[in-house]
Design a protein around this motif. Structure first.
Motif, mmCIF file in Angstrom:
data_model
loop_
_atom_site.group_PDB
_atom_site.id
_atom_site.type_symbol
_atom_site.label_atom_id
_atom_site.label_comp_id
_atom_site.label_asym_id
_atom_site.label_seq_id
_atom_site.Cartn_x
_atom_site.Cartn_y
_atom_site.Cartn_z
ATOM 1 N N UNK A 198 -45.857 -104.831 65.540
ATOM 2 C CA UNK A 198 -46.686 -105.070 64.362
ATOM 3 C C UNK A 198 -47.835 -104.098 64.226
ATOM 4 N N UNK A 199 -47.767 -102.985 64.960
ATOM 5 C CA UNK A 199 -48.838 -101.991 64.890
ATOM 6 C C UNK A 199 -48.357 -100.709 65.542
ATOM 7 N N UNK A 200 -49.076 -99.639 65.277
ATOM 8 C CA UNK A 200 -48.828 -98.381 65.969
ATOM 9 C C UNK A 200 -50.149 -97.670 66.192
ATOM 10 N N UNK A 201 -50.259 -97.026 67.326
ATOM 11 C CA UNK A 201 -51.428 -96.191 67.581
ATOM 12 C C UNK A 201 -51.277 -94.888 66.804
ATOM 13 N N UNK A 202 -52.395 -94.278 66.453
ATOM 14 C CA UNK A 202 -52.408 -92.975 65.791
ATOM 15 C C UNK A 202 -53.127 -92.006 66.711
ATOM 16 N N UNK A 203 -52.442 -90.921 67.075
ATOM 17 C CA UNK A 203 -53.001 -89.952 68.019
ATOM 18 C C UNK A 203 -53.303 -88.636 67.316
ATOM 19 N N UNK A 204 -54.371 -87.948 67.752
ATOM 20 C CA UNK A 204 -54.691 -86.643 67.181
ATOM 21 C C UNK A 204 -53.832 -85.569 67.838
ATOM 22 N N UNK A 205 -54.104 -84.301 67.501
ATOM 23 C CA UNK A 205 -53.280 -83.205 68.004
ATOM 24 C C UNK A 205 -53.364 -83.038 69.517
ATOM 25 N N UNK A 206 -54.411 -83.619 70.153
ATOM 26 C CA UNK A 206 -54.552 -83.548 71.613
ATOM 27 C C UNK A 206 -54.018 -84.797 72.317
ATOM 28 N N UNK A 207 -53.399 -85.670 71.547
ATOM 29 C CA UNK A 207 -52.870 -86.897 72.122
ATOM 30 C C UNK A 207 -53.914 -87.977 72.342
ATOM 31 N N UNK A 208 -55.136 -87.746 71.843
ATOM 32 C CA UNK A 208 -56.210 -88.716 71.988
ATOM 33 C C UNK A 208 -56.099 -89.785 70.896
ATOM 34 N N UNK A 209 -56.535 -90.978 71.218
ATOM 35 C CA UNK A 209 -56.490 -92.079 70.265
ATOM 36 C C UNK A 209 -57.426 -91.812 69.101
ATOM 37 N N UNK A 210 -56.870 -91.860 67.888
ATOM 38 C CA UNK A 210 -57.679 -91.647 66.683
ATOM 39 C C UNK A 210 -57.806 -92.919 65.858
ATOM 40 N N UNK A 211 -56.808 -93.802 65.926
ATOM 41 C CA UNK A 211 -56.855 -95.009 65.118
ATOM 42 C C UNK A 211 -55.655 -95.890 65.374
ATOM 43 N N UNK A 212 -55.542 -96.918 64.564
ATOM 44 C CA UNK A 212 -54.421 -97.849 64.652
ATOM 45 C C UNK A 212 -54.002 -98.233 63.247
#
Length: 325
Positions: free
Chosen positions: A233-247
């Motif tokens: 019911x959700x997915x993480x959103x990662x930036x170009x460095x693989x760091x957490x940016x959002x959900x």
């Protein structure tokens, strides 16, 4: 036997009032001797052996269970069985607590000299402090009660309640003096939901899940496919460095449909609909802490992360399955 149904509620209230008053009076009996008993047990290299007969024996078994679960090694010895072989379980470095309302029962009078001969420290937990048991004991836990709670003053009620309460006071005093922690408690209670609340960590749960993750520039279609395939019911959103940016959650998708017209959806990306800087939890946190966050924020999942590195997800259904809710 003739049944008398009237005044049932008043009878029940009278019993509870009598027992609560007896416990209140027992507070005045907590003195230096009680403190000496606690210190003696703390300094002992043996066990606490609790003995008694009849209803006192049943109270003794509960006290033993409480002591064992709070870090004081204990065992129960029935007073009648003691003189038929069970006395062999006694060691000279033990502390023996003998429970008896009168302190003058035949079994106790036989047992006490045998206990004294072993060299143990003998603690009397009795209502009559001038009894044979109390006069022979090294220490006395005063469990004095004026009368039992029944009209005939015969049924062990008030006296057993006070004895049980004093046992609890002793156990809690010992665990407090030892600095007993919830982690210590968990070691003795690994089973059931209580044990899980004390020892289960996020790291015990999240590795069982896949890790739904999309990039900042993922299309809405890709976001939905990722959420659907990983079933959280959700997915993480990662930036170009693989760091957490959002959900992106189911709720974010619904809000997206309210904010944008259908033709616009094809131009949207994960970064346009995500919730930035989402709540996270460290793998070493207890699962109960994850539950508290979910309940306070009215959410059903948390991203597990270390220093903004996505490790996985923990879902409310996981906590339900573990019996924490």
């Amino acid at each position: 036997m003739k049944l008398v149904k009237k005044n049932i509620q008043s009878t029940a209230r009278a019993v509870l009032l009598a027992e609560s008053e007896a416990i209140r009076q027992a507070i005045d009996c907590i003195d230096d001797q009680f403190e000496q008993i606690v210190e003696t047990i703390l300094q002992s290299s043996g066990r606490v052996v609790v003995t008694g007969i009849g209803k006192s024996a049943l109270i003794g078994q509960k006290i033993v269970a409480t002591l064992n679960s709070t870090g004081t090694p204990s065992l129960f010895m029935h007073a009648a069985d003691a003189i038929h072989g069970d006395l062999g379980m006694i060691q000279s470095n033990d502390v023996v607590i003998c429970i008896s309302k009168s302190g003058n029962t035949p079994e106790i009078k036989v047992l006490v000299p045998l206990l004294k001969r072993t060299g143990v420290v003998l603690v009397a937990l009795a209502s009559q402090t001038n009894s044979y048991l109390c006069l022979q004991a090294d220490f006395v836990l005063n469990a004095h009660t004026e009368r039992e709670a029944d009209p005939l003053n015969l049924v062990p009620t008030t006296s057993t309640t006070v004895a049980l309460a004093l046992g609890d006071a002793l156990a809690v005093s010992l665990l407090t003096a030892r600095g007993f922690t919830s982690q210590d408690f968990a070691r003795f209670h690994p089973g059931g939901s209580l044990g899980k609340k004390l020892y289960l960590k996020v790291s015990d749960i999240y590795p069982h899940h896949e890790i739904p993750t999309v990039s900042l520039r993922a299309t809405v279609h890709e976001v939905i496919l990722e959420m659907t395939s990983k079933r959280l019911g959700a997915t993480a959103v990662a930036d170009e460095n693989g760091q957490l940016a959002g959900i992106v959650t189911d709720g974010d998708l619904r809000r997206m449909l309210n904010r944008f017209n259908l033709p616009e959806l094809g131009d949207l990306h994960a970064c346009d609909i995500m919730t930035p800087s989402p709540l996270c939890i460290h793998p070493d946190e207890y699962a109960t802490h994850a539950l508290k966050i979910m309940q306070e924020r009215s959410i059903t999942q948390l991203i597990v992360a270390i220093d903004n590195q996505i490790k996985g997800f923990i879902h409310l259904h996981d906590l339900l399955k573990e019996g924490l809710v």
